[in-house]
Scaffold this motif. Sequence first.
Motif, PDB file in Angstrom:
ATOM      1  N   LYS A 414       0.836  -1.211   0.000  1.00  0.00           N
ATOM      2  CA  LYS A 414       0.000   0.000   0.000  1.00  0.00           C
ATOM      3  C   LYS A 414       0.868   1.257   0.000  1.00  0.00           C
ATOM      4  CE  LYS A 414      -3.164   2.821   2.652  1.00  0.00           C
ATOM      5  NZ  LYS A 414      -3.730   3.122   3.990  1.00  0.00           N
ATOM      6  N   THR A 418       0.947   4.041  -2.896  1.00  0.00           N
ATOM      7  CA  THR A 418       0.601   5.439  -2.594  1.00  0.00           C
ATOM      8  C   THR A 418       1.676   6.390  -3.100  1.00  0.00           C
ATOM      9  OG1 THR A 418      -0.635   4.745  -0.633  1.00  0.00           O
ATOM     10  CG2 THR A 418       0.032   7.053  -0.743  1.00  0.00           C
ATOM     11  N   GLU A 422       1.390   9.261  -6.152  1.00  0.00           N
ATOM     12  CA  GLU A 422       1.705  10.669  -5.900  1.00  0.00           C
ATOM     13  C   GLU A 422       2.763  11.200  -6.858  1.00  0.00           C
ATOM     14  OE1 GLU A 422       2.947  10.815  -1.876  1.00  0.00           O
ATOM     15  OE2 GLU A 422       0.915  10.671  -1.020  1.00  0.00           O
TER      16      GLU A 422
END
Length: 532
Positions: A414, A418, A422
């Motif tokens: 995760k 993430t 970004e």
Amino acid sequence: MPQIKSLNIKILTKQNVFIFMYFAIIFIAYYIINVDKLKNFSYTFLIYFLFLFISPKVKLIRLIIFGLFNFILGIELFFNFRYGHISESLLKTALENDTNQSYLMIQHEFFAIILPAFIFSFTYTYFIFNKIKISLKNRILYWSIICVCCFFLFKNTLYYYLSDKRHVVEFQVDPFFSINKSVRVKYPVVIGNSIILVIDYLGFSEKYTNVIEHENFNHSIVNLHNENTFNKYKNIIFILGESAYKGRHSIYGYNKNTTPEMHNIFTQSNSCIVPEVHSPASITRDSIPMLFSFAKPNDEQPLLEEKNIIEMANNQSYKTSWISKNGESGPHSSKYSIIAKLSNIFIEDLKDDLELPKQLIETNFQNNEKNFIVIHLAGSHKPYKLGYDEVDKISLPDGDDYDRTIHHTDRVIKEIYTILKEKLDDFILIYTPDHGEIVNLGHGLLRKSKEFSNQFEIPLMIYSSYDNYPCQETESYRNENKMINTSNLVYLLSNLLGYSVNIDPSFINKDLILSVDGKSYEYNDIIKQYQP
């Protein structure tokens, strides 16, 4: 003739019983450890015969030497009871674990292997060997026996080895292979395995430590510019797990919620959770080279002689990074380190898998036009207590240690996802482990078990923000039994890097795996052989 110190019939009979028990124990132990074979037993018999003629004048030294010898024998014996055959790959892997892993593994196996081995050695040494009182008053006869035994041992080992020039050449190229091919065959009990460990520990060079750039492409690469994929997939991230059995992932139907984040990531559009997948080997150092090179279970030459995926990515102007929790350098470096170290950025030996996302940020990968990144987790490798923290314990109060390592990996994935979301507009994220796990037992095992296949059964998940090509292409690697062997992912990676690939259908249809005994088998055949 050997003279028993006392000619009393009762003592003489007792001595005969002890001598019978002495040889019966080594005979039975040899039979078990050598996987139901007695080939070359005569060499081990000679060694134990010589032990009987060590002078009683050096009783303490005599007992210590025999005790240590049989402590090693005991470890091999009880390891065989618990895990099965001790393979060359397991010996190699034993020296590749970091110190903390090794220490905890010893703790974990203390009552199952080490303590029983000590009891076996003490009993065999003190209550049997120590009770045998043989002496030869005729010193000529005594030394004649010693010399004859030593002559045959020398003739059938060192002389045999040195007289064949092939062995000398092989030793210069790869001492591990050379020693295994000769000494270990003749001494599969105690001496063979011990010599291999010593040779490897001392850091003798071997063919897998020669990090060089290769000139030739594999014959399956027919064009450097695939008109459909060249310069299209600019960011490819491969998360390489460790010892992750598919059946403990909730995303594959497990009844504990071990993979909530993987579910969210890999169920999106153009993504897939691939069923019926197995690894090409059940041990790390054999499996990873077949993921990132064109080596196959029956042919490792492409690893040593042809460009691997890291080199191919470099060739297509990708910025390559290999970020590993594990230590992959040093005199005992795994054979996949010759792939990893060809990356533009090579990072290793971190404290926890959760440090991997931080290291990914520090590479400033977002500033590169194209990225090919491998992130190698410690994942669910034994001992499992090293693979999770308090967060995982709280999240899975009803889970066991292994479940928590899967949940820990879920959190790491995760965080990586993430960061990628970004920093990048588009990327492909692939997750699969090197192999599976027989939970609470391990992997790389050759023993009959109803869970034997668990060490091969693995998850494979793909996320793509581009299109569904990666998932579509992967499905084309299914064989007649509807299985996908991850050794064929090298073709997917080649396509994504912009190469045109011509796949030999036999690689898919034969579905070979590399067993820890060094031989290749069709996957279904070895499963039927070891799994009732």
